[in-house]
Scaffold this motif. Structure first.
Motif, short mmCIF file in Angstrom:
data_model
loop_
_atom_site.label_atom_id
_atom_site.label_comp_id
_atom_site.label_asym_id
_atom_site.label_seq_id
_atom_site.Cartn_x
_atom_site.Cartn_y
_atom_site.Cartn_z
N UNK A 127 0.81 -1.20 0.00
CA UNK A 127 0.00 0.00 0.00
C UNK A 127 0.85 1.25 0.00
N UNK A 128 0.26 2.35 -0.46
CA UNK A 128 0.91 3.65 -0.38
C UNK A 128 -0.14 4.71 -0.06
N UNK A 129 0.31 5.91 0.23
CA UNK A 129 -0.61 6.97 0.65
C UNK A 129 -0.05 8.33 0.25
N UNK A 130 -0.82 9.36 0.47
CA UNK A 130 -0.38 10.73 0.19
C UNK A 130 -0.11 11.43 1.52
N UNK A 131 1.17 11.66 1.86
CA UNK A 131 1.49 12.28 3.14
C UNK A 131 1.04 13.75 3.20
N UNK A 132 0.87 14.23 4.42
CA UNK A 132 0.52 15.63 4.66
C UNK A 132 1.53 16.24 5.62
N UNK A 133 1.81 17.51 5.45
CA UNK A 133 2.74 18.21 6.33
C UNK A 133 2.36 19.68 6.41
N UNK A 134 2.91 20.36 7.41
CA UNK A 134 2.66 21.78 7.60
C UNK A 134 3.76 22.58 6.93
N UNK A 135 3.39 23.76 6.39
CA UNK A 135 4.39 24.56 5.72
C UNK A 135 3.90 25.97 5.44
N UNK A 136 4.67 26.68 4.64
CA UNK A 136 4.36 28.07 4.31
C UNK A 136 4.97 28.39 2.95
N UNK A 137 4.44 29.40 2.31
CA UNK A 137 5.00 29.84 1.03
C UNK A 137 6.24 30.72 1.23
N UNK A 138 6.49 31.09 2.47
CA UNK A 138 7.67 31.91 2.78
C UNK A 138 8.44 31.26 3.93
N UNK A 139 9.77 31.42 3.95
CA UNK A 139 10.55 30.83 5.04
C UNK A 139 10.35 31.59 6.34
N UNK A 140 10.54 30.91 7.44
CA UNK A 140 10.43 31.54 8.75
C UNK A 140 11.26 30.74 9.74
N UNK A 141 11.21 31.16 10.99
CA UNK A 141 11.93 30.44 12.04
C UNK A 141 11.39 29.02 12.18
N UNK A 142 10.11 28.83 11.90
CA UNK A 142 9.49 27.51 12.02
C UNK A 142 9.67 26.69 10.74
N UNK A 143 9.43 27.33 9.60
CA UNK A 143 9.46 26.62 8.32
C UNK A 143 10.78 26.92 7.62
N UNK A 144 11.70 26.00 7.74
CA UNK A 144 13.07 26.22 7.28
C UNK A 144 13.53 25.27 6.18
N UNK A 145 12.74 24.24 5.90
CA UNK A 145 13.15 23.21 4.94
C UNK A 145 12.51 23.50 3.57
N UNK A 146 13.31 23.81 2.55
CA UNK A 146 12.73 24.18 1.25
C UNK A 146 12.21 22.97 0.48
N UNK A 147 11.14 23.21 -0.27
CA UNK A 147 10.61 22.25 -1.23
C UNK A 147 10.90 22.83 -2.61
N UNK A 148 11.67 22.12 -3.42
CA UNK A 148 12.12 22.67 -4.69
C UNK A 148 11.32 22.18 -5.89
N UNK A 149 11.10 23.11 -6.83
CA UNK A 149 10.56 22.74 -8.13
C UNK A 149 11.69 22.23 -9.02
N UNK A 150 11.35 21.75 -10.18
CA UNK A 150 12.32 21.20 -11.12
C UNK A 150 13.27 22.29 -11.60
N UNK A 151 14.56 22.12 -11.44
CA UNK A 151 15.52 23.12 -11.92
C UNK A 151 15.53 23.17 -13.45
#
Length: 368
Positions: A127-151
């Protein structure tokens, strides 16, 4: 392609949807031979108790692809059969007479338009699933890990490694889609191939696969086995792996970097995961298959077992009609299936623990 945390072991695989570029074509199986035997619907255990209206709703999502695409080639007991788009249209049009939620009518639709063939090979279902996570469109003290689009300079040649990317080689290039809080959660999304980001600004960002760095994939379940964290593959389920990674953040970074493969994403702007067929997946009704044997859109009855919720080690019968709407490199063989469980916490638990043997019964169109 979809990836497993354990090579050949408990499967935790990337959400297919999104790996259409790595999957087989829409035409169906290449000339792969598979033994199949006729079986009647009355002989299928559980057929009369299933909610086939749910499977029919999933099947209808495949209809635009089936009726507009090339001919479909499907393996049968008498060799490969070709189903034309016009023949698919006839089948899909007849499904419009079935009202939503009418299981009896849906069951009759499948019985009238398909004939069941038992795959003469041992079945294996994960089985597999679609994970969920918290984030933001802008970086902050809490949200520090970038999600990258295709270079834009990504080709089919090896690109930067996971370690190089996480150390900032792409920083400042304007490739960030969002920033998230949990690096383990992002890794999970990368293995699954899709996910959802619940944004601090409000709304949900749907992430879909948009390429990889073309580096070797290493299953970290095997890495942890070699480290002695687990003593057997049976122990190394994804829930157990995730728990260890979260409890050991310093070591977790190095372990995850053993897997050089890094996934880039795009905003799919959809409400749910998209399969390699190009349609939205339906929880517990969409399944990833090996397109070398089975074409997209094919109804497949599975007879296997599923983990019991909140009862480690316990299983229960799992019999239902699914639709082939996804694929992945880890899914190989005529009776190999990977069930999409959805995006809930329960879906994650089922997907992380499911490894069931059983059998697959392919429903072949009787039109044409």
């Amino acid at each position: 392609m979809r990836w497993t945390v354990l090579s050949g072991g408990a499967a935790w695989v990337a959400a297919a949807g999104i790996l259409a570029a790595c999957a087989g074509g829409m035409g169906g199986p290449t000339e792969q031979r598979v033994a199949m035997a006729p079986i009647s619907f009355n002989e299928i255990a559980g057929w009369g108790d299933d909610k086939q209206s749910e499977a029919l709703a999933a099947f209808r999502r495949s209809c635009p692809k089936l009726t507009a695409g090339p001919d479909t080639k499907i393996a049968t007991d008498g060799g490969t059969k070709t189903i034309t788009p016009a023949e698919w249209k006839q089948i899909c049009d007849s499904s419009s007479a079935v009202k939503a939620g009418d299981d009896r009518a849906a069951r009759a639709f499948f019985e009238e338009n398909f004939r069941p063939l038992l795959v003469q090979a041992p079945g294996k279902f994960t089985g597999y699933f679609e994970p969920e996570m918290r984030g933001s469109r802008v970086p902050s003290r809490i949200f520090t890990v970038p999600v990258y689009r295709r270079p834009p300079d990504l080709t089919d040649k090896p690109y930067y490694t996971r370690a190089e990317i996480e150390q900032g080689v792409l920083k400042g290039k304007g490739l960030e889609i969002a920033w998230v809080q949990d690096p383990v959660a992002l890794y999970e999304v990368q293995v699954q191939g899709s996910g959802r980001v619940h944004l601090a600004e409000g709304g949900v960002l749907s992430l879909g696969f948009d390429g990889s760095n073309n580096r070797p994939y290493t299953a970290i379940g095997n890495v942890l086995l070699e480290m002695g964290v687990f003593s057997s593959k049976e122990q190394a389920t994804w829930p157990a792996i995730r728990d260890w990674l979260k409890r050991n953040p310093a070591q977790a970074r190095d372990v995850m970097r053993k897997n050089e493969r890094y996934i880039f994403f795009r905003d799919t702007r959809t409400q749910g995961a998209i399969g390699a067929e190009g349609v939205q997946l339906t929880a517990q009704r969409s399944m990833a298959i090996d397109t070398a044997f089975t074409p997209y859109g094919t109804p497949i009855w599975i007879d296997t077992v599923r983990p019991v919720a909140r009862k480690p080690g316990a299983t229960e019968p799992y019999r239902r009609l699914t639709i082939a709407q996804d694929s992945g490199a880890a899914i190989q063989g005529p009776a190999r299936g990977d069930v999409f469980f959805g995006s809930s916490a329960q879906a994650a638990d089922w997907a992380g623990r499911m490894v069931g043997e059983g059998r697959a019964i392919v429903l072949v169109p009787n039109k044409g």
